[in-house]
Write an enzyme that holds these catalytic residues in place. Structure first.
Site, short mmCIF file in Angstrom:
data_model
loop_
_atom_site.label_atom_id
_atom_site.label_comp_id
_atom_site.label_asym_id
_atom_site.label_seq_id
_atom_site.Cartn_x
_atom_site.Cartn_y
_atom_site.Cartn_z
N GLY A 44 0.81 -1.22 0.00
CA GLY A 44 0.00 0.00 0.00
C GLY A 44 0.84 1.27 0.00
O GLY A 44 0.36 2.34 0.38
N HIS A 106 11.87 1.21 0.79
CA HIS A 106 11.56 -0.16 1.24
C HIS A 106 12.69 -0.72 2.09
O HIS A 106 12.64 -1.88 2.51
CB HIS A 106 11.36 -1.08 0.04
CG HIS A 106 10.17 -0.77 -0.80
ND1 HIS A 106 8.93 -0.53 -0.28
CD2 HIS A 106 10.02 -0.68 -2.15
CE1 HIS A 106 8.07 -0.30 -1.27
NE2 HIS A 106 8.72 -0.38 -2.41
N SER A 136 -0.33 -9.88 -4.31
CA SER A 136 -0.09 -8.61 -5.00
C SER A 136 1.30 -8.61 -5.63
O SER A 136 1.48 -8.17 -6.76
CB SER A 136 -0.24 -7.46 -4.00
OG SER A 136 -0.06 -6.23 -4.64
P1 A3P Z 1 -3.36 -5.31 -5.17
O1 A3P Z 1 -2.27 -5.88 -6.01
O2 A3P Z 1 -3.85 -6.28 -4.13
O3 A3P Z 1 -4.48 -4.75 -5.97
P2 A3P Z 1 2.36 -0.79 -3.41
O4 A3P Z 1 1.80 0.59 -3.62
O5 A3P Z 1 3.04 -0.96 -2.10
O6 A3P Z 1 3.12 -1.27 -4.58
O7 A3P Z 1 1.07 -1.74 -3.27
C1 A3P Z 1 0.23 -1.98 -4.35
C2 A3P Z 1 -1.11 -2.47 -3.84
O8 A3P Z 1 -1.86 -1.36 -3.32
C3 A3P Z 1 -1.95 -3.07 -4.97
O9 A3P Z 1 -2.75 -4.07 -4.35
C4 A3P Z 1 -2.76 -1.86 -5.41
O10 A3P Z 1 -3.92 -2.18 -6.12
C5 A3P Z 1 -3.07 -1.20 -4.06
N1 A3P Z 1 -3.36 0.23 -4.19
C6 A3P Z 1 -2.78 1.14 -5.01
N2 A3P Z 1 -3.31 2.35 -4.84
C7 A3P Z 1 -4.28 2.23 -3.89
C8 A3P Z 1 -5.21 3.16 -3.31
N3 A3P Z 1 -5.25 4.43 -3.67
N4 A3P Z 1 -6.04 2.68 -2.37
C9 A3P Z 1 -6.00 1.38 -2.01
N5 A3P Z 1 -5.16 0.46 -2.51
C10 A3P Z 1 -4.30 0.88 -3.46
#
Ligand code: A3P
Length: 301
Positions: A44, A106, A136
């Site tokens: 997230g 990270h 994910s």
């Molecule tokens: P999923 O793959 O389960 O859909 P990061 O940003 O750490 O790379 O994480 C990506 C994850 O956060 C993905 O999950 C993505 O869809 C979700 N994500 C991205 N933007 C978001 C938002 N504004 N609100 C909620 N989840 C979000």
């Protein structure tokens, strides 16, 4: 081919990052006002970066001219290590950023640049349940092509995840490192959960603002400022913005298409992908690694 991740200071570090990280360790000068958005990948990060930027700048922009409408959150809250040109120039550029400077990384807590650890600048961590994090990240790695890296089946990727062999892993040490720090010094390290944000984002927005020392006034609250930040940063709004549909971003490891950071954004999607034996194996690891830590995960809505 060369190994893609190296065990470095007790974590699996993507090989291109080691040199940059060492230079930052030596030369990066943190400021007390810096804010660091930290996470294990696919937990997230993009969402938390958008929220943090919007919260810190809530007095500076209106809905019409907001930078989040035209810039991906990773541009507004850049990774500490971005690979843009000469690394020393990059450090110089960072010193000119407006304060408070917002960065993402990270890197696990113990390996953050010493200057950050000593400055006691504020750190926000977002954690997601390992089941959804794995799915994910598996989905993400299926879509990107990393040179020299073979494509793994879900079973192979899961095996590696369970062994902690994944960029910035082991994930349990990553999570526990920040968790323990947030317990020891809650005024400078805030630990958030993706699932809590999904459940009540307004409450978490308020919490982050208070933690960052920029709480909303009563007037702002009654004018719906919190709700409009939550809406602007919501998955539904962000995934449909032109910049996030078509742009690319230079990230810690390589250039990615912005749209890859927006997939399903659900809690519990893992049930569609896990076999009973995978559930059993991961549950056992979580039990072993986290029992007694006081930390628990929400797996479903
Ligand atoms: P999923 O793959 O389960 O859909 P990061 O940003 O750490 O790379 O994480 C990506 C994850 O956060 C993905 O999950 C993505 O869809 C979700 N994500 C991205 N933007 C978001 C938002 N504004 N609100 C909620 N989840 C979000």
């Amino acid at each position: 081919s060369f190994p893609y991740v190296y065990l470095f200071e007790h974590f699996w570090c993507p090989s291109p990052l080691i040199r940059e990280r060492n230079i930052f360790q030596k030369h990066f000068q943190a400021k007390q006002s810096d804010v660091l958005v930290t996470s294990f990948p696919k937990s997230g990060t993009t969402w938390l970066k958008a929220l943090t930027f919007a919260i810190v700048n809530h007095k500076n922009f209106s809905k019409e001219n907001h930078p989040l409408l035209t810039s991906n959150p990773h541009q507004l809250v850049p990774p500490l290590y971005t690979f843009r040109g000469n690394i020393h120039d990059q450090i110089l550029q960072l010193s000119y950023m407006p304060e408070p400077r917002l960065f993402g990384t990270h890197i696990p807590f113990p390996s953050l640049p010493r200057s950050i650890l000593e400055s006691h600048c504020r750190i926000i961590y977002i954690c997601r349940n390992p089941f959804d994090t794995f799915i994910s990240s598996w989905a993400f790695f299926n879509k990107i092509k990393v040179e020299h890296l073979p494509t793994l089946t879900k079973e192979e990727a899961f095996e590696m995840f369970c062994n902690g062999v994944i960029e910035f892993g082991p994930w349990w040490s990553h999570i526990l490192g920040y968790w323990n720090e947030s317990v020891a010094r809650p005024n400078t390290v805030l630990f958030l959960k993706y699932e809590d944000l999904k459940e009540d984002v307004n409450f978490q927005v308020k919490r982050v603002a208070e933690f960052l020392g920029c709480p909303f006034t009563e007037e702002e609250e009654s004018n719906g400022v919190i709700e409009s930040i939550a809406k602007l940063c919501s998955f539904e709004e962000m995934k449909d913005m032109e910049v996030n549909k078509s742009g690319t971003i230079n990230f810690e490891i390589k250039r990615f298409e912005n749209k890859l950071f927006f997939r399903k954004a659900e809690t519990g999607d893992w049930v569609n992908h896990f076999s009973p034996s995978m559930v059993e194996k991961l549950s056992k690891i979580i039990e072993e690694k986290f029992s007694g830590s006081g930390l628990s995960f929400k797996m479903h809505y």
